[in-house]
Write a protein that holds these residues in place. Structure first.
Motif, PDB file in Angstrom:
ATOM      1  N   GLU A  93      67.996  71.885  10.247  1.00  0.00           N
ATOM      2  CA  GLU A  93      68.752  72.682   9.277  1.00  0.00           C
ATOM      3  C   GLU A  93      70.054  71.983   8.888  1.00  0.00           C
ATOM      4  OE1 GLU A  93      67.777  75.361   7.711  1.00  0.00           O
ATOM      5  OE2 GLU A  93      65.835  75.207   8.715  1.00  0.00           O
ATOM      6  N   VAL A  94      70.714  71.417   9.896  1.00  0.00           N
ATOM      7  CA  VAL A  94      71.946  70.680   9.605  1.00  0.00           C
ATOM      8  C   VAL A  94      71.640  69.466   8.734  1.00  0.00           C
ATOM      9  CG1 VAL A  94      73.791  69.317  10.650  1.00  0.00           C
ATOM     10  CG2 VAL A  94      73.079  71.454  11.712  1.00  0.00           C
ATOM     11  N   LEU A  95      70.566  68.785   9.046  1.00  0.00           N
ATOM     12  CA  LEU A  95      70.161  67.604   8.276  1.00  0.00           C
ATOM     13  C   LEU A  95      69.934  67.967   6.811  1.00  0.00           C
ATOM     14  CD1 LEU A  95      69.566  64.624   8.977  1.00  0.00           C
ATOM     15  CD2 LEU A  95      67.158  65.245   9.138  1.00  0.00           C
ATOM     16  N   LYS A  96      69.291  69.094   6.606  1.00  0.00           N
ATOM     17  CA  LYS A  96      69.018  69.543   5.238  1.00  0.00           C
ATOM     18  C   LYS A  96      70.307  69.832   4.483  1.00  0.00           C
ATOM     19  CE  LYS A  96      66.441  73.075   2.699  1.00  0.00           C
ATOM     20  NZ  LYS A  96      65.558  74.260   2.837  1.00  0.00           N
ATOM     21  N   GLU A  97      71.240  70.520   5.124  1.00  0.00           N
ATOM     22  CA  GLU A  97      72.505  70.857   4.467  1.00  0.00           C
ATOM     23  C   GLU A  97      73.313  69.605   4.145  1.00  0.00           C
ATOM     24  OE1 GLU A  97      73.346  73.784   3.391  1.00  0.00           O
ATOM     25  OE2 GLU A  97      71.532  74.711   4.209  1.00  0.00           O
ATOM     26  N   LEU A  98      73.313  68.645   5.060  1.00  0.00           N
ATOM     27  CA  LEU A  98      74.070  67.413   4.834  1.00  0.00           C
ATOM     28  C   LEU A  98      73.496  66.603   3.675  1.00  0.00           C
ATOM     29  CD1 LEU A  98      74.655  66.284   8.537  1.00  0.00           C
ATOM     30  CD2 LEU A  98      76.382  67.142   6.954  1.00  0.00           C
ATOM     31  N   VAL A  99      72.170  66.488   3.609  1.00  0.00           N
ATOM     32  CA  VAL A  99      71.543  65.716   2.528  1.00  0.00           C
ATOM     33  C   VAL A  99      71.756  66.402   1.191  1.00  0.00           C
ATOM     34  CG1 VAL A  99      69.346  64.887   1.623  1.00  0.00           C
ATOM     35  CG2 VAL A  99      69.840  64.673   4.049  1.00  0.00           C
ATOM     36  N   ILE A 100      71.658  67.729   1.161  1.00  0.00           N
ATOM     37  CA  ILE A 100      71.886  68.459  -0.096  1.00  0.00           C
ATOM     38  C   ILE A 100      73.333  68.288  -0.558  1.00  0.00           C
ATOM     39  CG2 ILE A 100      71.997  70.765  -1.101  1.00  0.00           C
ATOM     40  CD1 ILE A 100      69.600  71.524   0.637  1.00  0.00           C
ATOM     41  N   ALA A 101      74.266  68.316   0.397  1.00  0.00           N
ATOM     42  CA  ALA A 101      75.680  68.190   0.042  1.00  0.00           C
ATOM     43  C   ALA A 101      76.031  66.779  -0.412  1.00  0.00           C
ATOM     44  CB  ALA A 101      76.552  68.590   1.230  1.00  0.00           C
TER      45      ALA A 101
ATOM     46  N   ILE B 117      68.382  55.403   8.580  1.00  0.00           N
ATOM     47  CA  ILE B 117      68.243  56.705   9.217  1.00  0.00           C
ATOM     48  C   ILE B 117      66.791  57.024   9.558  1.00  0.00           C
ATOM     49  CG2 ILE B 117      68.079  57.969   7.030  1.00  0.00           C
ATOM     50  CD1 ILE B 117      69.811  60.154   8.399  1.00  0.00           C
ATOM     51  N   LEU B 118      65.837  56.558   8.753  1.00  0.00           N
ATOM     52  CA  LEU B 118      64.424  56.787   9.077  1.00  0.00           C
ATOM     53  C   LEU B 118      64.035  56.053  10.353  1.00  0.00           C
ATOM     54  CD1 LEU B 118      62.656  56.606   5.584  1.00  0.00           C
ATOM     55  CD2 LEU B 118      63.354  58.622   6.871  1.00  0.00           C
ATOM     56  N   HIS B 119      64.535  54.849  10.525  1.00  0.00           N
ATOM     57  CA  HIS B 119      64.283  54.098  11.758  1.00  0.00           C
ATOM     58  C   HIS B 119      64.911  54.804  12.957  1.00  0.00           C
ATOM     59  CE1 HIS B 119      63.442  51.247   8.608  1.00  0.00           C
ATOM     60  NE2 HIS B 119      63.082  50.296   9.451  1.00  0.00           N
ATOM     61  N   LEU B 120      66.087  55.405  12.724  1.00  0.00           N
ATOM     62  CA  LEU B 120      66.764  56.140  13.791  1.00  0.00           C
ATOM     63  C   LEU B 120      65.918  57.335  14.227  1.00  0.00           C
ATOM     64  CD1 LEU B 120      69.496  56.051  15.336  1.00  0.00           C
ATOM     65  CD2 LEU B 120      70.354  57.683  13.653  1.00  0.00           C
ATOM     66  N   CYS B 121      65.336  58.025  13.262  1.00  0.00           N
ATOM     67  CA  CYS B 121      64.456  59.157  13.591  1.00  0.00           C
ATOM     68  C   CYS B 121      63.230  58.682  14.374  1.00  0.00           C
ATOM     69  CB  CYS B 121      64.006  59.863  12.313  1.00  0.00           C
ATOM     70  SG  CYS B 121      65.317  60.710  11.422  1.00  0.00           S
TER      71      CYS B 121
ATOM     72  N   ASP C  97      62.403  53.294  -2.719  1.00  0.00           N
ATOM     73  CA  ASP C  97      63.282  52.301  -2.112  1.00  0.00           C
ATOM     74  C   ASP C  97      63.872  52.813  -0.799  1.00  0.00           C
ATOM     75  OD1 ASP C  97      62.847  50.543  -4.174  1.00  0.00           O
ATOM     76  OD2 ASP C  97      64.564  51.233  -5.339  1.00  0.00           O
ATOM     77  N   PHE C  98      64.102  54.119  -0.723  1.00  0.00           N
ATOM     78  CA  PHE C  98      64.642  54.700   0.506  1.00  0.00           C
ATOM     79  C   PHE C  98      63.649  54.549   1.652  1.00  0.00           C
ATOM     80  CE2 PHE C  98      64.961  58.546   3.218  1.00  0.00           C
ATOM     81  CZ  PHE C  98      66.206  58.303   3.777  1.00  0.00           C
ATOM     82  N   VAL C  99      62.372  54.784   1.377  1.00  0.00           N
ATOM     83  CA  VAL C  99      61.351  54.687   2.420  1.00  0.00           C
ATOM     84  C   VAL C  99      61.120  53.234   2.817  1.00  0.00           C
ATOM     85  CG1 VAL C  99      59.003  55.355   3.053  1.00  0.00           C
ATOM     86  CG2 VAL C  99      60.285  56.746   1.463  1.00  0.00           C
ATOM     87  N   ASN C 100      61.325  52.300   1.892  1.00  0.00           N
ATOM     88  CA  ASN C 100      61.064  50.881   2.172  1.00  0.00           C
ATOM     89  C   ASN C 100      62.280  50.138   2.720  1.00  0.00           C
ATOM     90  OD1 ASN C 100      58.259  50.328   1.335  1.00  0.00           O
ATOM     91  ND2 ASN C 100      58.958  51.095  -0.643  1.00  0.00           N
ATOM     92  N   MET C 101      63.320  50.855   3.112  1.00  0.00           N
ATOM     93  CA  MET C 101      64.497  50.193   3.701  1.00  0.00           C
ATOM     94  C   MET C 101      64.124  49.505   5.015  1.00  0.00           C
ATOM     95  SD  MET C 101      67.580  52.936   3.006  1.00  0.00           S
ATOM     96  CE  MET C 101      68.816  51.884   3.774  1.00  0.00           C
TER      97      MET C 101
ATOM     98  N   GLU D 180      59.725  65.065  12.823  1.00  0.00           N
ATOM     99  CA  GLU D 180      59.908  66.174  11.886  1.00  0.00           C
ATOM    100  C   GLU D 180      61.135  65.926  11.010  1.00  0.00           C
ATOM    101  OE1 GLU D 180      57.872  68.632  11.277  1.00  0.00           O
ATOM    102  OE2 GLU D 180      56.484  67.807  12.761  1.00  0.00           O
ATOM    103  N   ALA D 181      62.185  65.383  11.619  1.00  0.00           N
ATOM    104  CA  ALA D 181      63.369  65.031  10.833  1.00  0.00           C
ATOM    105  C   ALA D 181      63.038  63.935   9.835  1.00  0.00           C
ATOM    106  CB  ALA D 181      64.494  64.586  11.772  1.00  0.00           C
ATOM    107  N   LEU D 182      62.190  62.994  10.248  1.00  0.00           N
ATOM    108  CA  LEU D 182      61.770  61.915   9.350  1.00  0.00           C
ATOM    109  C   LEU D 182      61.014  62.481   8.147  1.00  0.00           C
ATOM    110  CD1 LEU D 182      60.384  58.504  10.452  1.00  0.00           C
ATOM    111  CD2 LEU D 182      59.175  59.762   8.707  1.00  0.00           C
ATOM    112  N   LYS D 183      60.114  63.417   8.401  1.00  0.00           N
ATOM    113  CA  LYS D 183      59.353  64.032   7.307  1.00  0.00           C
ATOM    114  C   LYS D 183      60.274  64.788   6.365  1.00  0.00           C
ATOM    115  CE  LYS D 183      55.016  64.677   9.858  1.00  0.00           C
ATOM    116  NZ  LYS D 183      54.055  65.706  10.364  1.00  0.00           N
ATOM    117  N   MET D 184      61.238  65.499   6.933  1.00  0.00           N
ATOM    118  CA  MET D 184      62.158  66.275   6.097  1.00  0.00           C
ATOM    119  C   MET D 184      62.968  65.364   5.184  1.00  0.00           C
ATOM    120  SD  MET D 184      65.153  68.935   7.211  1.00  0.00           S
ATOM    121  CE  MET D 184      63.982  70.252   7.534  1.00  0.00           C
ATOM    122  N   LEU D 185      63.435  64.237   5.720  1.00  0.00           N
ATOM    123  CA  LEU D 185      64.216  63.300   4.904  1.00  0.00           C
ATOM    124  C   LEU D 185      63.388  62.740   3.757  1.00  0.00           C
ATOM    125  CD1 LEU D 185      66.144  61.393   7.714  1.00  0.00           C
ATOM    126  CD2 LEU D 185      67.172  62.778   5.920  1.00  0.00           C
TER     127      LEU D 185
END
Length: 482
Positions: A122-130, A145-149, A169-173, A156-161
């Motif tokens: 939930e926090v992840l969602k709010e931060l990305v939206i903001a 951040i995907l590698h961190l997840c 390009d974000f997924v291919n970082m 689940e956090a990876l899927k949400m992002l």
């Protein structure tokens, strides 16, 4: 920090906070080092860590600058609230200043990194939206951040992002080791996540990491686990290949691909070609202005002037035959043209060709044309060949003309006199090394066209046979119809 204020912040006691403020309105300004673990902390840090929304509101209404203060670990209140998963406090802090999303702690992590590492969805969602851009920030270790997840098992956090940020390009970082997200997921046999990625985004399935491994290589070289075959089948089905298969395919690729590689190389070396062309133009231009042997500095025979007396004029006519024998010349004329007219004309011809070809190369490079076109590539390549070859020939002529004529007149090979012209031919052939290269390219071009014509003839013959077979089949079918 005052001990009473510290206790009030831990319990989220708003009444005690207001009472303390009534007694001492400057209590929030005082800082007292109590213990190492709370050094540099203000009440907002503690309220954010424990999720006391009302207490945080009271602090922010009086000290909004506390939202930027960092504790001894370099963490802002948003770091602490994100790590603890307190969504309401996170929203409260984001309303004050969304730029805190980019603040890094001493480990080089932003609030978004901490929320992703701990799986605070939930926090992840709010931060990305903001602040969507904060998701592109890597850690100080170069980890997206995907590698961190993935490295922390927060799939689940990876899927949400991936759902929140619809950008390929974000997924291919990649991280600092050039690993894509598939390089991390494949060895862990995360089939569900891999299928999710392949179905939702366009991934570079065959990207190479610093070890020159593709994701399929990473899977094969990792210890075998259950689901290995299924994971390999999924990657292969999406077009995944091993690095050696890619290199083999490049080694036997189509001539068009080879041409494309040559075009890319030519495009990358454009600046070097420009330097070479300018150098050739400079050398040939200077050679034209200052030819071998220099230029005459006087007039011969001397010019008659209206002030000359009759004696001088008679003497000039008396010496006329001598003037003719000694090659008359004027100021600025080439010495070489007076004594070796044929050699000078030949030198000037090849020097002029080299100059004009180098100038044409410069114009072609600065005109902004697409050098990947075959026609322009051929023009550029042939112009460079002609320019270098002509410069080599003109140098050879200069070398011969500047050499002592006695050496040529007495040149012998096995007691056989060799005329100077033979030396000209031999030296030109030795210096003009570009000739074999031109011949090799022409031979390769002829062979390629012959192969292509054979393929076309073979295809036409097969097409003719297919048409004849189809015609025979149709005629047979028509004879069988009642």
């Amino acid at each position: 920090m005052d001990a009473r204020l510290h206790r009030a912040a831990i319990r989220g006691d708003v009444a005690l906070l207001l009472d303390l403020l009534q007694r001492d309105e400057h209590i929030l300004d005082g800082v007292m080092m109590m213990h190492d673990h709370i050094a540099n902390e203000n009440p907002l840090h503690i309220a954010a860590q424990f999720g006391h929304v009302d207490f945080a509101k009271q602090i922010l209404s009086r000290k909004p600058e506390y939202v930027h203060k960092l504790n001894s670990q370099g963490q802002s209140p948003l770091h602490l609230a994100s790590g603890a998963g307190h969504v309401e406090v996170v929203n409260l802090l984001l309303k004050k200043d969304v730029g805190v999303c980019f603040v890094r702690d001493k480990r080089g992590m932003t609030p978004l990194h901490i929320a992703a590492r701990k799986g605070r969805l939930e926090v992840l969602k709010e931060l990305v939206i903001a602040e969507r851009t904060a998701a592109w920030v890597q850690t100080d270790q170069g980890e997206p951040i995907l590698h961190l997840c993935a490295s922390n098992g927060q799939f689940e956090a990876l899927k949400m992002l991936i759902k929140l940020i619809s950008d390929n390009d974000f997924v291919n970082m990649k991280d600092d080791d050039e690993n894509s997200i598939l390089h991390l997921l494949a060895p862990e046999i995360q089939i569900e996540v891999i299928e999710f990625l392949l179905s939702n985004r366009r991934l570079d399935i065959n990207c190479l990491n610093i070890k020159k491994y593709t994701p399929l290589d990473a899977l094969v070289k990792a210890p075998r686990r259950s689901g290995f075959k299924k994971c390999k089948r999924i990657l292969c089905g999406a077009g995944g290949k091993r690095a050696k298969e890619i290199s083999q395919a490049l080694a036997v690729n189509h001539p068009k691909s080879t041409w494309q590689a040559h075009a890319n190389w030519l495009n990358e070396t454009k600046s070097s070609l420009m330097v070479v062309a300018i150098l050739i133009a400079t050398v040939t231009y200077q050679a034209a202005l200052n030819p071998p042997g220099g230029v005459w500095q006087d007039n011969y025979p001397p010019r008659l002037s209206p002030g000359d007396n009759i004696t001088a004029i008679r003497q000039w006519y008396a010496d006329y035959e001598t003037y003719i024998e000694r090659n008359s010349h004027v100021v600025g004329e080439s010495v070489m043209s007076s004594d070796l007219s044929f050699g000078y004309l030949t030198f000037s011809f090849f020097n002029l060709i080299s100059l004009f070809q180098s100038l044409s190369i410069i114009l072609l490079l600065i005109s902004g044309f697409n050098l990947k076109r075959r026609g322009l590539m051929w023009v550029l390549m042939i112009s460079m060949w002609i320019s270098i070859g002509s410069m080599a020939v003109s140098y050879t002529i200069c070398f011969l003309c500047l050499t002592n004529s006695y050496a040529w007149d007495n040149a012998r090979i096995d007691n056989v006199e060799v005329p100077p012209f033979t030396y000209v031919i031999v030296t030109c052939a030795a210096l003009t090394l570009i000739g074999p290269l031109v011949i090799a390219h022409l031979v390769r071009l002829v062979i390629r066209h012959r192969k292509k014509s054979r393929i076309l003839k073979f295809g036409r013959s097969i097409g003719t046979e297919n048409r004849e077979g189809a015609a025979i089949q149709v005629s047979v079918d028509q004879t069988r119809t009642p």
